[in-house]
Design a protein around this motif. Sequence first.
Motif, PDB file in Angstrom:
ATOM      1  N   LEU A 127      61.396  37.140  75.435  1.00 56.52           N
ATOM      2  CA  LEU A 127      61.712  38.583  75.444  1.00 56.52           C
ATOM      3  C   LEU A 127      61.362  39.215  76.786  1.00 56.52           C
ATOM      4  N   SER A 128      60.210  38.850  77.316  1.00 58.61           N
ATOM      5  CA  SER A 128      59.779  39.375  78.603  1.00 58.61           C
ATOM      6  C   SER A 128      60.736  38.925  79.706  1.00 58.61           C
ATOM      7  N   TYR A 129      61.139  37.668  79.663  1.00 57.14           N
ATOM      8  CA  TYR A 129      62.085  37.142  80.655  1.00 57.14           C
ATOM      9  C   TYR A 129      63.420  37.883  80.559  1.00 57.14           C
ATOM     10  N   GLU A 130      63.844  38.129  79.339  1.00 54.93           N
ATOM     11  CA  GLU A 130      65.111  38.834  79.104  1.00 54.93           C
ATOM     12  C   GLU A 130      65.074  40.243  79.704  1.00 54.93           C
ATOM     13  N   ARG A 131      63.929  40.895  79.619  1.00 53.41           N
ATOM     14  CA  ARG A 131      63.787  42.229  80.208  1.00 53.41           C
ATOM     15  C   ARG A 131      63.810  42.171  81.739  1.00 53.41           C
ATOM     16  N   ARG A 132      63.182  41.140  82.311  1.00 56.61           N
ATOM     17  CA  ARG A 132      63.131  41.007  83.768  1.00 56.61           C
ATOM     18  C   ARG A 132      64.460  40.557  84.362  1.00 56.61           C
ATOM     19  N   THR A 176      70.657  40.135  83.288  1.00 56.59           N
ATOM     20  CA  THR A 176      71.994  39.573  83.513  1.00 56.59           C
ATOM     21  C   THR A 176      72.067  38.073  83.223  1.00 56.59           C
ATOM     22  N   GLU A 177      70.931  37.434  82.993  1.00 57.94           N
ATOM     23  CA  GLU A 177      70.943  36.001  82.684  1.00 57.94           C
ATOM     24  C   GLU A 177      71.191  35.815  81.188  1.00 57.94           C
ATOM     25  N   PHE A 178      72.391  35.368  80.850  1.00 53.98           N
ATOM     26  CA  PHE A 178      72.770  35.244  79.444  1.00 53.98           C
ATOM     27  C   PHE A 178      71.915  34.231  78.687  1.00 53.98           C
ATOM     28  N   LEU A 179      71.322  33.267  79.368  1.00 52.08           N
ATOM     29  CA  LEU A 179      70.531  32.248  78.684  1.00 52.08           C
ATOM     30  C   LEU A 179      69.315  32.829  77.975  1.00 52.08           C
ATOM     31  N   ALA A 180      68.765  33.914  78.486  1.00 54.43           N
ATOM     32  CA  ALA A 180      67.549  34.482  77.898  1.00 54.43           C
ATOM     33  C   ALA A 180      67.751  34.844  76.433  1.00 54.43           C
ATOM     34  N   LEU A 208      51.125  30.615  89.088  1.00 55.23           N
ATOM     35  CA  LEU A 208      51.211  31.786  89.957  1.00 55.23           C
ATOM     36  C   LEU A 208      51.589  33.014  89.148  1.00 55.23           C
ATOM     37  N   ASP A 209      52.123  32.762  87.975  1.00 55.30           N
ATOM     38  CA  ASP A 209      52.526  33.816  87.055  1.00 55.30           C
ATOM     39  C   ASP A 209      52.500  33.193  85.665  1.00 55.30           C
ATOM     40  N   LYS A 210      52.082  33.949  84.685  1.00 55.22           N
ATOM     41  CA  LYS A 210      52.050  33.417  83.315  1.00 55.22           C
ATOM     42  C   LYS A 210      53.373  33.637  82.589  1.00 55.22           C
ATOM     43  N   GLN A 211      54.307  34.289  83.287  1.00 57.00           N
ATOM     44  CA  GLN A 211      55.624  34.534  82.717  1.00 57.00           C
ATOM     45  C   GLN A 211      56.558  33.377  83.045  1.00 57.00           C
ATOM     46  N   ILE A 212      57.668  33.304  82.340  1.00 59.09           N
ATOM     47  CA  ILE A 212      58.675  32.278  82.600  1.00 59.09           C
ATOM     48  C   ILE A 212      59.318  32.535  83.966  1.00 59.09           C
TER      49      ILE A 212
END
Length: 190
Positions: free
Chosen positions: A18-23, A26-30, A111-115
């Motif tokens: 969900l966080s990746y999708e917000r960032r 435009t990336e349809f894979l999220a 370096l980041d805990k996000q995807i």
Amino acid sequence: MTTPLKTPYLSILIELLLSYERRYPTEFLASAFRGFAQNQESCLSRHCFSDGHFTVSAWVTNHNRNKCLLTYHRKLCKWLQLGGHIESEADPLKTAIREVEEESGLVAAPLDKQIFDLDKHLVPKGGGEPSHFHYDVRFLLEANEQTPLIQSNESIAMRWFDLGEVRRFTKEKSIARMVDKHRNQMLDSN
């Protein structure tokens, strides 16, 4: 039929997606990855072949952030990032860190805990497994390039590449995309 891998880490994965999708709207894979995680109970099991399953990998950079570590994968015969299947420890980030250590001997830190990136790709039939999809979740990790590499039996070769030379060794679109994301993050941090 596969047995669902009951884990609290599935909800962690969904939150990360969900966080990746917000960032990266435009990336349809999220949204496709999130839908797969929400609708396929066995998505973390490496034995889920009909729909595929999640894997994790790491884009490993050096301290100066001008190089990345790639492995020439024995089974796929391509230069790729390090990674593998989610096993008993299903936390995605911890799994990526573990895979780096198992495959290279390096202790890597996030370096980041996000995807960092997502990629869905078809794995060819082999090793007693049918062809199936990997829903690969990728994290950005850092390691010391001066530490000697300990190559696992999954690799034919392993080395650090300057970011500018990566495209000479691989035509993988997802690798090129990660090089670009890596460079953009470096620009954003300056």
